[in-house]
Design an enzyme around this catalytic site. Structure first.
Site, mmCIF file in Angstrom:
data_model
loop_
_atom_site.group_PDB
_atom_site.id
_atom_site.type_symbol
_atom_site.label_atom_id
_atom_site.label_comp_id
_atom_site.label_asym_id
_atom_site.label_seq_id
_atom_site.Cartn_x
_atom_site.Cartn_y
_atom_site.Cartn_z
ATOM 1 N N SER A 139 0.853 -1.195 0.000
ATOM 2 C CA SER A 139 0.000 0.000 0.000
ATOM 3 C C SER A 139 0.883 1.237 0.000
ATOM 4 C CB SER A 139 -0.883 0.029 1.253
ATOM 5 O OG SER A 139 -1.560 1.275 1.348
ATOM 6 N N TYR A 153 -1.890 -0.585 10.208
ATOM 7 C CA TYR A 153 -2.040 -1.053 8.819
ATOM 8 C C TYR A 153 -0.838 -0.606 7.983
ATOM 9 C CZ TYR A 153 -3.897 -1.142 4.034
ATOM 10 O OH TYR A 153 -4.067 -1.339 2.684
HETATM 11 P P1 NAP Z 1 -11.345 -5.727 0.330
HETATM 12 O O1 NAP Z 1 -12.331 -5.318 -0.708
HETATM 13 O O2 NAP Z 1 -11.634 -5.440 1.756
HETATM 14 O O3 NAP Z 1 -11.052 -7.283 0.129
HETATM 15 C C1 NAP Z 1 -10.165 -7.921 0.984
HETATM 16 C C2 NAP Z 1 -10.341 -9.407 0.800
HETATM 17 O O4 NAP Z 1 -9.415 -10.048 1.688
HETATM 18 C C3 NAP Z 1 -11.732 -9.903 1.138
HETATM 19 O O5 NAP Z 1 -12.204 -10.643 0.048
HETATM 20 C C4 NAP Z 1 -11.528 -10.795 2.369
HETATM 21 O O6 NAP Z 1 -12.271 -11.996 2.300
HETATM 22 C C5 NAP Z 1 -10.073 -11.163 2.239
HETATM 23 N N1 NAP Z 1 -9.469 -11.500 3.527
HETATM 24 C C6 NAP Z 1 -9.311 -10.710 4.616
HETATM 25 N N2 NAP Z 1 -8.711 -11.391 5.604
HETATM 26 C C7 NAP Z 1 -8.498 -12.642 5.129
HETATM 27 C C8 NAP Z 1 -7.909 -13.799 5.663
HETATM 28 N N3 NAP Z 1 -7.422 -13.826 6.918
HETATM 29 N N4 NAP Z 1 -7.850 -14.906 4.901
HETATM 30 C C9 NAP Z 1 -8.325 -14.913 3.625
HETATM 31 N N5 NAP Z 1 -8.893 -13.840 3.055
HETATM 32 C C10 NAP Z 1 -8.977 -12.708 3.806
HETATM 33 O O7 NAP Z 1 -9.893 -5.093 0.058
HETATM 34 P P2 NAP Z 1 -9.216 -4.445 -1.224
HETATM 35 O O8 NAP Z 1 -9.415 -2.979 -1.131
HETATM 36 O O9 NAP Z 1 -9.575 -5.178 -2.447
HETATM 37 O O10 NAP Z 1 -7.695 -4.719 -0.832
HETATM 38 C C11 NAP Z 1 -6.937 -5.782 -1.357
HETATM 39 C C12 NAP Z 1 -5.482 -5.539 -0.962
HETATM 40 O O11 NAP Z 1 -5.090 -4.255 -1.439
HETATM 41 C C13 NAP Z 1 -5.251 -5.532 0.548
HETATM 42 O O12 NAP Z 1 -4.011 -6.138 0.852
HETATM 43 C C14 NAP Z 1 -5.191 -4.047 0.871
HETATM 44 O O13 NAP Z 1 -4.437 -3.777 2.030
HETATM 45 C C15 NAP Z 1 -4.548 -3.497 -0.379
HETATM 46 N N6 NAP Z 1 -4.806 -2.072 -0.594
HETATM 47 C C16 NAP Z 1 -6.063 -1.596 -0.772
HETATM 48 C C17 NAP Z 1 -6.263 -0.240 -0.953
HETATM 49 C C18 NAP Z 1 -7.610 0.380 -1.169
HETATM 50 O O14 NAP Z 1 -7.715 1.614 -1.169
HETATM 51 N N7 NAP Z 1 -8.669 -0.379 -1.332
HETATM 52 C C19 NAP Z 1 -5.154 0.635 -0.926
HETATM 53 C C20 NAP Z 1 -3.902 0.099 -0.744
HETATM 54 C C21 NAP Z 1 -3.730 -1.251 -0.578
HETATM 55 P P3 NAP Z 1 -13.692 -12.192 3.043
HETATM 56 O O15 NAP Z 1 -14.548 -11.049 2.572
HETATM 57 O O16 NAP Z 1 -14.155 -13.526 2.569
HETATM 58 O O17 NAP Z 1 -13.390 -12.123 4.498
#
Ligand code: NAP
Length: 244
Positions: A139, A153
């Site tokens: 991130s 985080y």
């Molecule tokens: P999201 O929509 O919240 O999706 C996260 C996914 O991770 C969910 O499908 C969840 O599954 C799964 N998950 C969480 N804990 C888990 C575990 N212990 N075991 C297996 N699966 C797990 O997040 P996103 O925004 O797509 O983010 C994806 C990645 O990008 C993350 O690493 C996040 O830190 C990074 N990121 C996101 C942003 C942003 O602005 N969105 C910015 C920077 C970095 P369930 O729903 O089934 O629990």
């Protein structure tokens, strides 16, 4: 090489966009999810129908070692040994200052966002051959610190950058590449989990491109780093953060 990819946390957000992108490129896919079986199964059905590539969904909490072992065993059995790993599963907990954080919260962030990446990297490298690749989703928070919101985080993502660098050096001579993508503010449901569904809209004025990013824009960077087009890139990062 038959390309067989695992996307952790693939049932929504950036993971789902990455699955769609890799399916278009002909990868066989394992979509890992933790709770939301319905979304993961719907994605599998969509990909099988549109791309006729083998695609499975496997439930596992990737912060738990025994579940990671089971996830990789099931993948071995149903698809074959992994060739490409996207470490993507992550959590954001409600906004607060460091002064208010309990050990329980900090440990939950670290085991979910860091231990899981280590375990999945370990199991992947045990199976990988030259030409295989890993992308760790970090991130922009690792550079910015997330003060007043989620320093735990941000620190977990800083650890991912170091894991990416260190592991890339350990496995380079084996012909395995390890890189990272650092998204900025991306439109996904993660921000609602952090207590502020409208967060991206609130901050967009401070982003040089004046908008939040789309999951597909992050998926494209992940797919490039996984691909042979990035064959001389390892231990490096792509910031997909609108200029921040
Ligand atoms: P999201 O929509 O919240 O999706 C996260 C996914 O991770 C969910 O499908 C969840 O599954 C799964 N998950 C969480 N804990 C888990 C575990 N212990 N075991 C297996 N699966 C797990 O997040 P996103 O925004 O797509 O983010 C994806 C990645 O990008 C993350 O690493 C996040 O830190 C990074 N990121 C996101 C942003 C942003 O602005 N969105 C910015 C920077 C970095 P369930 O729903 O089934 O629990």
């Amino acid at each position: 090489m038959n390309r067989i990819a695992l996307i952790t946390g693939g049932g929504r957000g950036i993971g789902t966009a990455t699955a769609r992108h890799l399916a278009r490129q002909g990868y066989q896919l394992c979509i890992n999810y933790r709770h939301d079986r319905g979304s993961a199964e719907a994605l599998v059905a969509e990909i099988r129908a549109q791309h006729s590539v083998p695609c499975i969904a496997v439930q596992a909490d990737v912060s738990v070692e025994a579940e990671v072992m089971r996830l990789f065993d099931e993948m071995d059995l149903r698809l074959g040994p992994i060739t490409h790993l996207v470490n993507n599963a992550g959590i954001l907990q409600p906004q607060m200052r460091v002064l208010e954080m309990s050990a329980e919260r900090i440990n939950k962030t670290l085991t979910t966002n860091v231990t899981s990446y280590f375990l999945c990297c370990r199991e992947a490298v045990r199976r990988m051959v030259p030409g295989c690749a890993i992308v760790n989703v970090s991130s922009a928070a690792a550079r910015l610190g997330s003060a007043g919101e989620y320093v735990d985080y941000a620190a977990s993502k800083g650890a991912i950058d170091v894991l990416t660098k260190g592991l890339s050096l350990e496995v380079a001579a084996q012909g395995i590449r390890v890189n990272g993508v650092r998204p900025g503010f991306i439109h996904t449901d993660m921000h609602a989990d952090g207590g502020e569904p409208g967060r991206v809209e609130r901050v967009k004025g401070n982003i040089p491109l004046l908008r939040g990013g789309q999951p597909a824009e992050v998926a494209a960077a992940i797919a490039w780093l996984l691909s042979d087009e990035a064959s001389y890139a390892t231990g490096t990062f792509i910031d997909v953060a609108g200029g921040r």
